[in-house]
Write a protein that holds these residues in place. Structure first.
Motif, mmCIF file in Angstrom:
data_model
loop_
_atom_site.group_PDB
_atom_site.id
_atom_site.type_symbol
_atom_site.label_atom_id
_atom_site.label_comp_id
_atom_site.label_asym_id
_atom_site.label_seq_id
_atom_site.Cartn_x
_atom_site.Cartn_y
_atom_site.Cartn_z
ATOM 1 N N ALA A 39 10.575 -22.479 6.592
ATOM 2 C CA ALA A 39 9.389 -22.472 5.950
ATOM 3 C C ALA A 39 9.643 -21.778 4.304
ATOM 4 O O ALA A 39 10.551 -21.218 4.376
ATOM 5 C CB ALA A 39 8.337 -21.472 6.351
ATOM 6 N N PRO A 40 8.981 -22.223 3.406
ATOM 7 C CA PRO A 40 8.968 -21.549 2.067
ATOM 8 C C PRO A 40 8.478 -20.170 2.111
ATOM 9 O O PRO A 40 7.724 -20.033 2.777
ATOM 10 C CB PRO A 40 8.148 -22.637 1.161
ATOM 11 C CG PRO A 40 7.162 -23.152 2.128
ATOM 12 C CD PRO A 40 7.964 -23.336 3.386
ATOM 13 N N ALA A 41 9.237 -19.458 1.341
ATOM 14 C CA ALA A 41 8.800 -18.174 1.204
ATOM 15 C C ALA A 41 9.125 -17.653 -0.343
ATOM 16 O O ALA A 41 9.699 -18.216 -0.944
ATOM 17 C CB ALA A 41 9.865 -17.235 1.972
ATOM 18 N N ALA A 42 8.150 -16.709 -0.860
ATOM 19 C CA ALA A 42 7.973 -16.098 -2.251
ATOM 20 C C ALA A 42 7.634 -14.499 -1.925
ATOM 21 O O ALA A 42 6.942 -14.085 -1.163
ATOM 22 C CB ALA A 42 7.004 -17.001 -2.959
ATOM 23 N N ALA A 43 8.297 -13.882 -2.891
ATOM 24 C CA ALA A 43 7.742 -12.555 -2.870
ATOM 25 C C ALA A 43 7.739 -11.845 -4.423
ATOM 26 O O ALA A 43 8.386 -12.375 -5.244
ATOM 27 C CB ALA A 43 9.197 -11.555 -2.144
ATOM 28 N N LEU A 44 6.762 -10.949 -4.576
ATOM 29 C CA LEU A 44 6.707 -10.235 -5.561
ATOM 30 C C LEU A 44 7.082 -8.804 -5.094
ATOM 31 O O LEU A 44 6.464 -8.095 -4.372
ATOM 32 C CB LEU A 44 5.254 -10.156 -6.019
ATOM 33 C CG LEU A 44 5.019 -9.448 -7.271
ATOM 34 C CD1 LEU A 44 5.870 -9.560 -8.344
ATOM 35 C CD2 LEU A 44 3.326 -9.143 -7.460
ATOM 36 N N ASP A 45 8.277 -8.233 -5.560
ATOM 37 C CA ASP A 45 8.582 -6.760 -5.415
ATOM 38 C C ASP A 45 8.453 -5.855 -6.668
ATOM 39 O O ASP A 45 8.628 -6.331 -7.808
ATOM 40 C CB ASP A 45 10.093 -6.905 -5.087
ATOM 41 C CG ASP A 45 10.331 -7.486 -3.743
ATOM 42 O OD1 ASP A 45 10.250 -7.162 -2.858
ATOM 43 O OD2 ASP A 45 10.647 -8.779 -3.795
ATOM 44 N N VAL A 46 7.918 -4.694 -6.356
ATOM 45 C CA VAL A 46 7.579 -3.620 -7.583
ATOM 46 C C VAL A 46 8.426 -2.391 -6.986
ATOM 47 O O VAL A 46 8.124 -1.869 -5.706
ATOM 48 C CB VAL A 46 6.106 -3.255 -7.795
ATOM 49 C CG1 VAL A 46 6.070 -2.373 -8.693
ATOM 50 C CG2 VAL A 46 5.652 -4.551 -7.950
ATOM 51 N N ALA A 47 9.146 -1.830 -7.902
ATOM 52 C CA ALA A 47 9.820 -0.592 -7.542
ATOM 53 C C ALA A 47 9.625 0.594 -8.355
ATOM 54 O O ALA A 47 9.747 0.147 -9.823
ATOM 55 C CB ALA A 47 11.401 -0.552 -7.442
ATOM 56 N N GLY A 48 9.421 1.703 -8.076
ATOM 57 C CA GLY A 48 9.262 2.800 -9.047
ATOM 58 C C GLY A 48 10.697 3.433 -9.319
ATOM 59 O O GLY A 48 11.560 2.832 -9.314
ATOM 60 N N ALA A 49 10.381 4.360 -10.364
ATOM 61 C CA ALA A 49 11.586 4.912 -10.922
ATOM 62 C C ALA A 49 12.510 5.494 -9.860
ATOM 63 O O ALA A 49 12.096 6.258 -8.978
ATOM 64 C CB ALA A 49 10.914 6.229 -11.958
ATOM 65 N N PRO A 50 13.830 5.537 -10.122
ATOM 66 C CA PRO A 50 14.759 6.069 -9.178
ATOM 67 C C PRO A 50 14.982 7.647 -9.270
ATOM 68 O O PRO A 50 14.663 8.168 -10.187
ATOM 69 C CB PRO A 50 16.057 5.363 -9.747
ATOM 70 C CG PRO A 50 15.847 4.900 -11.211
ATOM 71 C CD PRO A 50 14.445 4.803 -11.231
ATOM 72 N N ARG A 51 15.163 8.137 -8.102
ATOM 73 C CA ARG A 51 15.206 9.559 -7.772
ATOM 74 C C ARG A 51 16.448 9.951 -7.278
ATOM 75 O O ARG A 51 17.044 9.066 -6.148
ATOM 76 C CB ARG A 51 14.078 10.171 -7.004
ATOM 77 C CG ARG A 51 12.660 10.080 -7.707
ATOM 78 C CD ARG A 51 11.510 9.854 -6.793
ATOM 79 N NE ARG A 51 10.281 9.844 -7.278
ATOM 80 C CZ ARG A 51 9.685 8.908 -7.506
ATOM 81 N NH1 ARG A 51 9.982 7.834 -7.482
ATOM 82 N NH2 ARG A 51 8.321 9.041 -8.025
ATOM 83 N N VAL A 52 17.335 10.958 -7.791
ATOM 84 C CA VAL A 52 18.555 10.852 -7.148
ATOM 85 C C VAL A 52 18.522 11.598 -5.862
ATOM 86 O O VAL A 52 17.873 12.601 -5.871
ATOM 87 C CB VAL A 52 19.521 11.734 -8.413
ATOM 88 C CG1 VAL A 52 20.787 11.999 -7.818
ATOM 89 C CG2 VAL A 52 19.628 10.976 -9.615
#
Length: 162
Positions: A39-52
């Motif tokens: 099947a076709p698939a699509a995604a929108l991903d959002v990532a916040g600021a990295p933390r060490v």
């Protein structure tokens, strides 16, 4: 798929990842496999600021995603002709400056199919991202917590970071 509602949901999910300037956005598309049906698939991903974490080699960040899986063809299984939207939120771990990441998210699906047999799901992703390119393997499954079979959707997504 009804993408108007999907984009609105993704923007709401993104609000939990931090400020818009600190967030990293990615749009990906590809194919999803459940048993032997594609099947076709699509995604929108959002990532916040990295933390060490610890010595700084490992980082974590809050993430949210909206993944759409289209109807499977051939549709020999009942209800496999449905589009599904899965909204998820969780955390990603990354090796600093390598581009490799792993994320695990709790999720909710807007409907069920033979592969996604409950509304509650888990989304795990393993991938690599460069300056603009993003490649990931994503698996969506109920982990046997929602009842019904646990077939899941496994997808290869390729996209761009914005």
């Amino acid at each position: 798929m009804k993408w108007g509602r999907a984009w609105a949901a993704a923007l709401l999910l993104a609000a939990g990842t931090g400020s818009a300037q600190a967030a990293q956005w990615a749009i990906s598309a590809g194919g999803s496999l459940s048993q032997r049906d594609w099947a076709p698939a699509a995604a929108l991903d959002v990532a916040g600021a990295p933390r060490v974490l610890g010595s700084g080699r490992l980082q974590w960040r809050p993430v949210a995603a909206l993944t759409g899986v289209g109807a499977h063809a051939p549709t020999w299984r009942p209800d496999s002709d449905r589009d599904v939207l899965v909204a998820s939120a969780g955390a990603a771990l990354a090796l600093r400056d390598s581009g490799w990441f792993f994320s695990l998210q709790g999720a909710a699906a807007n409907r069920t199919t033979p592969a996604l047999s409950s509304r509650l799901q888990f989304v795990s992703s393993l991938g690599w991202q460069g300056q603009m390119l993003r490649v990931q393997l994503r698996h969506i499954s109920n982990g046997r917590i929602g009842g019904g079979p646990n077939l899941g959707e496994s997808m290869l997504l390729v996209g761009v970071r914005l």
